[in-house]
Design an enzyme around this catalytic site. Sequence first.
Site, PDB file in Angstrom:
ATOM      1  N   HIS B 217       0.806  -1.219   0.000  1.00 17.19           N
ATOM      2  CA  HIS B 217       0.000   0.000   0.000  1.00 17.19           C
ATOM      3  C   HIS B 217       0.841   1.272   0.000  1.00 17.19           C
ATOM      4  O   HIS B 217       0.313   2.358  -0.136  1.00 17.19           O
ATOM      5  CB  HIS B 217      -1.020  -0.057   1.143  1.00 17.19           C
ATOM      6  N   SER B 221       0.037  -1.168  -6.550  1.00 18.07           N
ATOM      7  CA  SER B 221       0.193  -2.405  -7.306  1.00 18.07           C
ATOM      8  C   SER B 221       0.894  -2.158  -8.629  1.00 18.07           C
ATOM      9  O   SER B 221       0.770  -1.092  -9.223  1.00 18.07           O
ATOM     10  CB  SER B 221      -1.178  -3.008  -7.607  1.00 18.07           C
ATOM     11  N   LYS B 245     -14.255  -7.995  -9.027  1.00 21.43           N
ATOM     12  CA  LYS B 245     -13.449  -8.903  -9.847  1.00 21.43           C
ATOM     13  C   LYS B 245     -12.822 -10.004  -8.987  1.00 21.43           C
ATOM     14  O   LYS B 245     -12.769 -11.162  -9.402  1.00 21.43           O
ATOM     15  CB  LYS B 245     -12.368  -8.110 -10.584  1.00 21.43           C
ATOM     16  N   ASP B 246     -12.369  -9.653  -7.786  1.00 20.32           N
ATOM     17  CA  ASP B 246     -11.815 -10.680  -6.891  1.00 20.32           C
ATOM     18  C   ASP B 246     -12.887 -11.705  -6.512  1.00 20.32           C
ATOM     19  O   ASP B 246     -12.588 -12.894  -6.373  1.00 20.32           O
ATOM     20  CB  ASP B 246     -11.248 -10.037  -5.614  1.00 20.32           C
ATOM     21  N   GLU B 289       5.533 -34.323  -0.404  1.00 21.44           N
ATOM     22  CA  GLU B 289       4.323 -33.786  -1.015  1.00 21.44           C
ATOM     23  C   GLU B 289       4.669 -33.132  -2.350  1.00 21.44           C
ATOM     24  O   GLU B 289       5.796 -32.676  -2.559  1.00 21.44           O
ATOM     25  CB  GLU B 289       3.703 -32.745  -0.073  1.00 21.44           C
TER      26      GLU B 289
HETATM   27  C1  HEM Z   1       0.067 -21.771   6.711  1.00 19.84           C
HETATM   28  C2  HEM Z   1      -0.923 -22.471   7.047  1.00 19.84           C
HETATM   29  C3  HEM Z   1      -0.914 -23.977   7.199  1.00 19.84           C
HETATM   30  C4  HEM Z   1      -0.424 -24.942   6.343  1.00 19.84           C
HETATM   31  C5  HEM Z   1       0.259 -24.720   4.992  1.00 19.84           C
HETATM   32  C6  HEM Z   1      -0.704 -26.233   6.948  1.00 19.84           C
HETATM   33  C7  HEM Z   1      -0.374 -27.481   6.403  1.00 19.84           C
HETATM   34  C8  HEM Z   1      -0.704 -28.728   6.963  1.00 19.84           C
HETATM   35  C9  HEM Z   1      -0.481 -30.008   6.348  1.00 19.84           C
HETATM   36  C10 HEM Z   1       0.169 -30.252   4.984  1.00 19.84           C
HETATM   37  C11 HEM Z   1      -0.953 -30.971   7.201  1.00 19.84           C
HETATM   38  C12 HEM Z   1      -0.995 -32.481   6.981  1.00 19.84           C
HETATM   39  C13 HEM Z   1      -2.333 -32.874   6.416  1.00 19.84           C
HETATM   40  C14 HEM Z   1      -2.616 -34.317   6.589  1.00 19.84           C
HETATM   41  O1  HEM Z   1      -2.061 -35.133   5.830  1.00 19.84           O
HETATM   42  O2  HEM Z   1      -3.391 -34.632   7.495  1.00 19.84           O
HETATM   43  C15 HEM Z   1      -1.442 -30.305   8.365  1.00 19.84           C
HETATM   44  C16 HEM Z   1      -1.984 -30.940   9.475  1.00 19.84           C
HETATM   45  C17 HEM Z   1      -2.405 -30.302  10.617  1.00 19.84           C
HETATM   46  N1  HEM Z   1      -2.462 -28.935  10.852  1.00 19.84           N
HETATM   47 FE1  HEM Z   1      -1.911 -27.510   9.539  1.00 19.84          FE
HETATM   48  N2  HEM Z   1      -1.336 -26.026   8.170  1.00 19.84           N
HETATM   49  C18 HEM Z   1      -1.480 -24.669   8.355  1.00 19.84           C
HETATM   50  C19 HEM Z   1      -2.056 -24.055   9.440  1.00 19.84           C
HETATM   51  C20 HEM Z   1      -2.449 -24.693  10.623  1.00 19.84           C
HETATM   52  C21 HEM Z   1      -2.878 -24.032  11.827  1.00 19.84           C
HETATM   53  C22 HEM Z   1      -2.987 -22.544  12.013  1.00 19.84           C
HETATM   54  C23 HEM Z   1      -3.161 -25.027  12.753  1.00 19.84           C
HETATM   55  C24 HEM Z   1      -3.629 -24.936  14.201  1.00 19.84           C
HETATM   56  C25 HEM Z   1      -3.984 -23.862  14.775  1.00 19.84           C
HETATM   57  C26 HEM Z   1      -2.937 -26.283  12.114  1.00 19.84           C
HETATM   58  C27 HEM Z   1      -3.138 -27.510  12.714  1.00 19.84           C
HETATM   59  C28 HEM Z   1      -2.940 -28.730  12.113  1.00 19.84           C
HETATM   60  C29 HEM Z   1      -3.197 -29.996  12.731  1.00 19.84           C
HETATM   61  C30 HEM Z   1      -3.731 -30.235  14.138  1.00 19.84           C
HETATM   62  C31 HEM Z   1      -2.859 -30.983  11.792  1.00 19.84           C
HETATM   63  C32 HEM Z   1      -2.913 -32.515  11.978  1.00 19.84           C
HETATM   64  C33 HEM Z   1      -4.234 -33.075  11.597  1.00 19.84           C
HETATM   65  C34 HEM Z   1      -4.156 -33.661  10.214  1.00 19.84           C
HETATM   66  O3  HEM Z   1      -3.127 -34.245   9.868  1.00 19.84           O
HETATM   67  O4  HEM Z   1      -5.147 -33.548   9.479  1.00 19.84           O
HETATM   68  N3  HEM Z   1      -2.495 -26.043  10.841  1.00 19.84           N
HETATM   69  N4  HEM Z   1      -1.284 -28.937   8.201  1.00 19.84           N
END
Ligand code: HEM
Lengths: 263, 424
Positions: B217, B221, B245-246, B289
């Site tokens: 900002h 852009s 548009k978004d 992945e």
């Molecule tokens: C930048 C944002 C985030 C990304 C890119 C991300 C990515 C991931 C990925 C790739 C998995 C594995 C999925 C699977 O195979 O189950 C996962 C699991 C998990 N994430 Fe995140 N996550 C993000 C944000 C968060 C936040 C903010 C929390 C909690 C406050 C969280 C909690 C969990 C938990 C508890 C799991 C395990 C449950 C599961 O495997 O399904 N994640 N996350």
Amino acid sequence: MRVTTLKAAILAAALSLGLASPAARAAESGAEIPNTKFSFDGPFGTFDRGELQRGFQVYKEVCAACHSMHLLSYRNLRDIGLSEAEVTAIAASYQIPDGPNDNGEMFERPGRPSDRFRRPFANDAAARAANNGALPPDLSVIVKARQGGADYIKALLTGYEDPPEGVTLMEGMYYNKYFAGHQIAMAPPLTGDGQVQWGDGTAATVDRMAHDLTAFLAWASEPESETRRAMGVRIILFLVVLGGLTYAVKRKIWARVHGDPIT
Amino acid sequence: MASGLHDSTIQNPVIRWIDQRLPVFTMMQKEYGSFPTPRNFNYLWNFGALALINLVIMIVTGIFLAMNYTAHTSMAFDSVERIMRDVNYGWLIRYVHMNGASMFFIVVMVHIWRNLYYGSYKAPRELLWIFGVVIFLLMMATAFMGYVLPWGQMSFWGATVITNLFSAIPLVGDSIVTLLWGGFSVDNPTLNRFFSLHYLLPFVIAGVVFLHVATLHITGSNNPLGIEPKGPQDTLPFHPYYTAKDSVGIIAYFIVFAVLVFFTPNYLGHTDNYIPANPLVTPAHIVPEWYFLPFYAILRAVPDKLGGVLLMFGAIAVLFVLPWLDRSPVRSMRFRPIAKWALMLWGINFFVLMWAGAMPAEGIYVTIARLSTAYYFAYFLVILPLLAKIERPLPLPESISHAVLRGGGRLHGAAATAKPMEKA
Ligand code: HEM
């Protein structure tokens, strides 16, 4: 160039996902897995309750001797069309370890619908000891855990053969053309027609048993799949309509500025 | 107006009362209402907004997952399946989170590509670009640790392979690995610290996103022509034009997302991750992945472990200095006849790397990965610096409105008097 940049980007992304993923899961087992037609195939498929119930019976009478399904509870069987009374009766037919009681002793009691499926062995070591050192895997998520999914499981159950010339099996091993490495420690579990007696009169051929059992295992791996797909259809239809309206609004707003850019 | 209060133009008395004391409403109006935005954005300019929404979706679904997840090696796998089976709509929350990670990388990669194509990383937007690369790095760390949480076979072995890379660092390498593991192998302490960090990092990302947007900002852009707006005839207020548009882009994004979640939720995952982690059984192929595959290919293209690790991190590090590698004053590839195709090739090459990363590291695949790695770096380190000297860009249009409006924006009158504000 303008519009095509975006198209190219989307195409490239789609392409790479298509390319990378199947490549990442290149099958390791020997023979090509035949494609079986299941009622739950495709985006709109559903389970056949008759198949699921027959499949459960085969699991209960054959596979449960060795394989646990500890992520399932007896109450889940209501989803395959069994009545409350049937589920309660099935649960009660098992003795479930519980305790300690007031005297500090562990005991067994008849199962309740809320109990998890009873495990055949007290622990992995006991399971191995009873199976020539091999561990029968838990079958709760088996269809999600194998490349080829349901097709593979069905093929595996019907894929036992005499070993080809020159192949000597190790002690206690069996030849299965679809198993990775071909030598599997599980004896052919489906031994012949009529191994189970189904209440609905369906003839229990080996192929039918393998098919219905696989359907049951597929349901057990993804019990939510019918709800999920039905919800998906509704959500996507809603989004398509909303998208059309949003696009119309966008066009109307942009019509105000003279000469909507073509980019 | 009482002294010391902000001079608010808002009519509603309650909102006005707040706005006088904390002018967030004035700020929102300025930054998202009347904010002057180039009038010629194409749909590639949707992806920043999409990334922001995606982050919010990840945080919200993640918080609900964390309420039901158990970070212990003996329970993690089952607790995730319990979420899928016994928590109301747990399967939906988990599949949205799981596929949301993939959607996040798709969206952010398109966003990065857009910036490469239209030269948005160039002055005065270098810092904005750098914050973006920081977000990308943090996202990778977050996703890597998230993937460990369900404690399947790929979780465990992926974590083992990736954390082991740090042991290649001279002197301190082994200590770093011990620190990451919280012990002498990937085990319960590793799972616990990864869960903690996986919960923390998204909020750090949110903080960097704030800086990213604040920087945006200040400079305003970029746009598909890569020339700065020269006056009001070149811009439109953000609302309602770009909010509308978004919105179109957001719905298209939701449709793609929904197809993944509802119809092929495990398509982008690996079947082995539905096998509980077992330190005694190594999977036949350990593959990360899909979004890590290009970097994995670069890592494996180098025969030396330390060299591979350095090159892999170098693949991101080079992005940090990109604004100073590409000295061409022309931003948009539309006006760079040679660089355009070099970048197109770079894009294709990225997918080749992705494919090579999924293949076993042997024979012809290694050769392909090496050639691709060479081009990945050559584009930044050789081609762009060279083209800045030898390429003859096409003539730039006089102004945005001149280029995109029938009648060259004469309707708005001001074009002739607008003072050119840029050197390019
Ligand atoms: C930048 C944002 C985030 C990304 C890119 C991300 C990515 C991931 C990925 C790739 C998995 C594995 C999925 C699977 O195979 O189950 C996962 C699991 C998990 N994430 Fe995140 N996550 C993000 C944000 C968060 C936040 C903010 C929390 C909690 C406050 C969280 C909690 C969990 C938990 C508890 C799991 C395990 C449950 C599961 O495997 O399904 N994640 N996350």
